[in-house]
Scaffold this motif. Sequence first.
Motif, PDB file in Angstrom:
ATOM      1  N   SER A  62       0.834  -1.196   0.000  1.00 34.88           N
ATOM      2  CA  SER A  62       0.000   0.000   0.000  1.00 34.88           C
ATOM      3  C   SER A  62       0.871   1.249   0.000  1.00 34.88           C
ATOM      4  O   SER A  62       1.937   1.274   0.620  1.00 34.88           O
ATOM      5  N   ALA A  63       0.382   2.283  -0.667  1.00 32.72           N
ATOM      6  CA  ALA A  63       1.048   3.581  -0.622  1.00 32.72           C
ATOM      7  C   ALA A  63       0.686   4.320   0.659  1.00 32.72           C
ATOM      8  O   ALA A  63       1.239   5.379   0.942  1.00 32.72           O
ATOM      9  N   MET A  64      -0.235   3.763   1.443  1.00 37.65           N
ATOM     10  CA  MET A  64      -0.615   4.338   2.729  1.00 37.65           C
ATOM     11  C   MET A  64       0.262   3.737   3.834  1.00 37.65           C
ATOM     12  O   MET A  64       0.723   2.601   3.713  1.00 37.65           O
ATOM     13  N   GLN A  65       0.467   4.494   4.886  1.00 39.69           N
ATOM     14  CA  GLN A  65       1.180   3.983   6.053  1.00 39.69           C
ATOM     15  C   GLN A  65       0.172   3.198   6.895  1.00 39.69           C
ATOM     16  O   GLN A  65      -0.693   3.791   7.537  1.00 39.69           O
ATOM     17  N   LEU A  66       0.239   1.870   6.840  1.00 43.07           N
ATOM     18  CA  LEU A  66      -0.709   1.007   7.537  1.00 43.07           C
ATOM     19  C   LEU A  66      -0.006   0.135   8.551  1.00 43.07           C
ATOM     20  O   LEU A  66       1.137  -0.284   8.332  1.00 43.07           O
ATOM     21  N   SER A  67      -0.713  -0.172   9.614  1.00 44.19           N
ATOM     22  CA  SER A  67      -0.214  -1.148  10.585  1.00 44.19           C
ATOM     23  C   SER A  67      -0.982  -2.448  10.394  1.00 44.19           C
ATOM     24  O   SER A  67      -2.047  -2.475   9.747  1.00 44.19           O
ATOM     25  N   LEU A  68      -0.475  -3.500  10.963  1.00 45.69           N
ATOM     26  CA  LEU A  68      -1.190  -4.763  10.940  1.00 45.69           C
ATOM     27  C   LEU A  68      -2.554  -4.592  11.613  1.00 45.69           C
ATOM     28  O   LEU A  68      -3.558  -5.138  11.155  1.00 45.69           O
ATOM     29  N   HIS A  69      -2.592  -3.808  12.671  1.00 47.60           N
ATOM     30  CA  HIS A  69      -3.850  -3.544  13.376  1.00 47.60           C
ATOM     31  C   HIS A  69      -4.891  -2.927  12.426  1.00 47.60           C
ATOM     32  O   HIS A  69      -6.079  -3.278  12.493  1.00 47.60           O
ATOM     33  N   ASP A  70      -4.473  -2.023  11.550  1.00 46.30           N
ATOM     34  CA  ASP A  70      -5.392  -1.404  10.586  1.00 46.30           C
ATOM     35  C   ASP A  70      -6.049  -2.463   9.702  1.00 46.30           C
ATOM     36  O   ASP A  70      -7.266  -2.459   9.503  1.00 46.30           O
ATOM     37  N   VAL A  71      -5.236  -3.368   9.176  1.00 44.68           N
ATOM     38  CA  VAL A  71      -5.739  -4.404   8.278  1.00 44.68           C
ATOM     39  C   VAL A  71      -6.645  -5.373   9.037  1.00 44.68           C
ATOM     40  O   VAL A  71      -7.750  -5.702   8.592  1.00 44.68           O
ATOM     41  N   VAL A  72      -6.187  -5.820  10.209  1.00 48.20           N
ATOM     42  CA  VAL A  72      -6.952  -6.789  10.997  1.00 48.20           C
ATOM     43  C   VAL A  72      -8.290  -6.190  11.434  1.00 48.20           C
ATOM     44  O   VAL A  72      -9.330  -6.851  11.363  1.00 48.20           O
ATOM     45  N   SER A  73      -8.286  -4.942  11.861  1.00 41.69           N
ATOM     46  CA  SER A  73      -9.532  -4.284  12.280  1.00 41.69           C
ATOM     47  C   SER A  73     -10.526  -4.210  11.124  1.00 41.69           C
ATOM     48  O   SER A  73     -11.725  -4.433  11.306  1.00 41.69           O
ATOM     49  N   LEU A  74     -10.035  -3.893   9.929  1.00 39.17           N
ATOM     50  CA  LEU A  74     -10.902  -3.816   8.761  1.00 39.17           C
ATOM     51  C   LEU A  74     -11.544  -5.160   8.458  1.00 39.17           C
ATOM     52  O   LEU A  74     -12.766  -5.252   8.325  1.00 39.17           O
ATOM     53  N   VAL A  75     -10.726  -6.203   8.321  1.00 34.70           N
ATOM     54  CA  VAL A  75     -11.300  -7.494   7.931  1.00 34.70           C
ATOM     55  C   VAL A  75     -12.220  -8.045   9.012  1.00 34.70           C
ATOM     56  O   VAL A  75     -13.240  -8.678   8.707  1.00 34.70           O
ATOM     57  N   GLY A 103     -16.517  -8.962   8.884  1.00 37.70           N
ATOM     58  CA  GLY A 103     -17.055 -10.289   9.161  1.00 37.70           C
ATOM     59  C   GLY A 103     -16.073 -11.436   9.152  1.00 37.70           C
ATOM     60  O   GLY A 103     -16.463 -12.584   9.375  1.00 37.70           O
ATOM     61  N   TYR A 104     -14.800 -11.169   8.898  1.00 38.27           N
ATOM     62  CA  TYR A 104     -13.813 -12.243   8.938  1.00 38.27           C
ATOM     63  C   TYR A 104     -13.411 -12.501  10.385  1.00 38.27           C
ATOM     64  O   TYR A 104     -13.296 -11.572  11.182  1.00 38.27           O
ATOM     65  N   GLN A 105     -13.191 -13.772  10.725  1.00 37.24           N
ATOM     66  CA  GLN A 105     -12.856 -14.144  12.095  1.00 37.24           C
ATOM     67  C   GLN A 105     -11.340 -14.075  12.291  1.00 37.24           C
ATOM     68  O   GLN A 105     -10.582 -14.737  11.578  1.00 37.24           O
ATOM     69  N   VAL A 106     -10.922 -13.288  13.271  1.00 38.85           N
ATOM     70  CA  VAL A 106      -9.510 -13.203  13.633  1.00 38.85           C
ATOM     71  C   VAL A 106      -9.276 -14.204  14.756  1.00 38.85           C
ATOM     72  O   VAL A 106      -9.817 -14.062  15.845  1.00 38.85           O
ATOM     73  N   ALA A 116      -1.017 -12.078  12.407  1.00 38.68           N
ATOM     74  CA  ALA A 116      -2.407 -12.400  12.707  1.00 38.68           C
ATOM     75  C   ALA A 116      -2.855 -13.588  11.872  1.00 38.68           C
ATOM     76  O   ALA A 116      -2.439 -13.748  10.724  1.00 38.68           O
ATOM     77  N   VAL A 117      -3.707 -14.399  12.461  1.00 40.78           N
ATOM     78  CA  VAL A 117      -4.331 -15.516  11.766  1.00 40.78           C
ATOM     79  C   VAL A 117      -5.789 -15.134  11.546  1.00 40.78           C
ATOM     80  O   VAL A 117      -6.510 -14.842  12.501  1.00 40.78           O
ATOM     81  N   VAL A 118      -6.204 -15.109  10.267  1.00 37.09           N
ATOM     82  CA  VAL A 118      -7.561 -14.695   9.911  1.00 37.09           C
ATOM     83  C   VAL A 118      -8.227 -15.812   9.122  1.00 37.09           C
ATOM     84  O   VAL A 118      -7.680 -16.290   8.128  1.00 37.09           O
ATOM     85  N   ARG A 119      -9.410 -16.198   9.565  1.00 37.08           N
ATOM     86  CA  ARG A 119     -10.183 -17.244   8.893  1.00 37.08           C
ATOM     87  C   ARG A 119     -11.066 -16.594   7.827  1.00 37.08           C
ATOM     88  O   ARG A 119     -11.720 -15.590   8.073  1.00 37.08           O
ATOM     89  N   PHE A 120     -11.097 -17.201   6.620  1.00 38.50           N
ATOM     90  CA  PHE A 120     -11.915 -16.671   5.533  1.00 38.50           C
ATOM     91  C   PHE A 120     -12.878 -17.704   4.969  1.00 38.50           C
ATOM     92  O   PHE A 120     -13.486 -17.495   3.931  1.00 38.50           O
ATOM     93  N   GLY A 121     -13.062 -18.812   5.684  1.00 44.00           N
ATOM     94  CA  GLY A 121     -14.000 -19.851   5.268  1.00 44.00           C
ATOM     95  C   GLY A 121     -14.213 -20.838   6.389  1.00 44.00           C
ATOM     96  O   GLY A 121     -13.666 -20.691   7.486  1.00 44.00           O
ATOM     97  N   ASP A 122     -15.005 -21.851   6.116  1.00 44.65           N
ATOM     98  CA  ASP A 122     -15.355 -22.827   7.145  1.00 44.65           C
ATOM     99  C   ASP A 122     -14.387 -23.997   7.243  1.00 44.65           C
ATOM    100  O   ASP A 122     -14.308 -24.648   8.271  1.00 44.65           O
ATOM    101  N   GLU A 123     -13.665 -24.291   6.184  1.00 48.23           N
ATOM    102  CA  GLU A 123     -12.726 -25.410   6.220  1.00 48.23           C
ATOM    103  C   GLU A 123     -11.516 -25.042   7.079  1.00 48.23           C
ATOM    104  O   GLU A 123     -11.125 -23.875   7.146  1.00 48.23           O
ATOM    105  N   SER A 124     -10.912 -26.054   7.699  1.00 50.75           N
ATOM    106  CA  SER A 124      -9.789 -25.791   8.600  1.00 50.75           C
ATOM    107  C   SER A 124      -8.629 -25.088   7.900  1.00 50.75           C
ATOM    108  O   SER A 124      -7.917 -24.299   8.520  1.00 50.75           O
ATOM    109  N   ARG A 125      -8.444 -25.345   6.627  1.00 49.56           N
ATOM    110  CA  ARG A 125      -7.320 -24.713   5.924  1.00 49.56           C
ATOM    111  C   ARG A 125      -7.671 -23.347   5.347  1.00 49.56           C
ATOM    112  O   ARG A 125      -6.831 -22.697   4.741  1.00 49.56           O
ATOM    113  N   GLU A 126      -8.907 -22.908   5.496  1.00 46.06           N
ATOM    114  CA  GLU A 126      -9.315 -21.612   4.957  1.00 46.06           C
ATOM    115  C   GLU A 126      -9.015 -20.500   5.952  1.00 46.06           C
ATOM    116  O   GLU A 126      -9.902 -19.865   6.519  1.00 46.06           O
TER     117      GLU A 126
END
Length: 157
Positions: free
Chosen positions: A37-50, A54-57, A65-75
């Motif tokens: 990103s051309a913006m100054q972002l922290s990991l917290h910024d990205v994690v808070s957004l997702v 509705g994504y599960q952190v 950070a580990v973020v879940r994006f589906g129901d399967e264990s590998r997602e």
Amino acid sequence: MTADRDQIDALLDAIASGPRSRVGLSEVDMDDLFYFSAMQLSLHDVVSLVQARGYQVESASERGAVVRFGDESREKCHWAPFSLTGWPPEETEELRRKGVQSAFCVSHHPVTIDALLPMLRVVLEEFGGWVGNDSVGFGPFFDLSDIGRFRYHESKG
């Protein structure tokens, strides 16, 4: 939760060991892509957004950070801040030209790339930027207009 923190630490140690290191988590090879990103972002910024979208952190620290994006264990994916310091200038030339201020390594199971793309779209919609490959120079790059067509570079791994 402890296992996820151990996985994050293993990922970060592998990333710190140098360019193009492959990471094995849970005895499964992970693929890496990079968000810039051309913006100054922290990991917290990205994690808070997702998380707000509705994504599960599953776990988060300043290192990753580990973020879940589906129901399967590998997602799930592992987001970690990524430093461009120490990389050869020819590999970061395009990133400097684009004015990259923030970079993150996103590791995921290889078969989940299509399921991961909607989360990347959310991040691109909010913060702009590009998604790049784990290849020399990090290209090709994809932005909001073409993230749905993301594919790994032919010479990858």
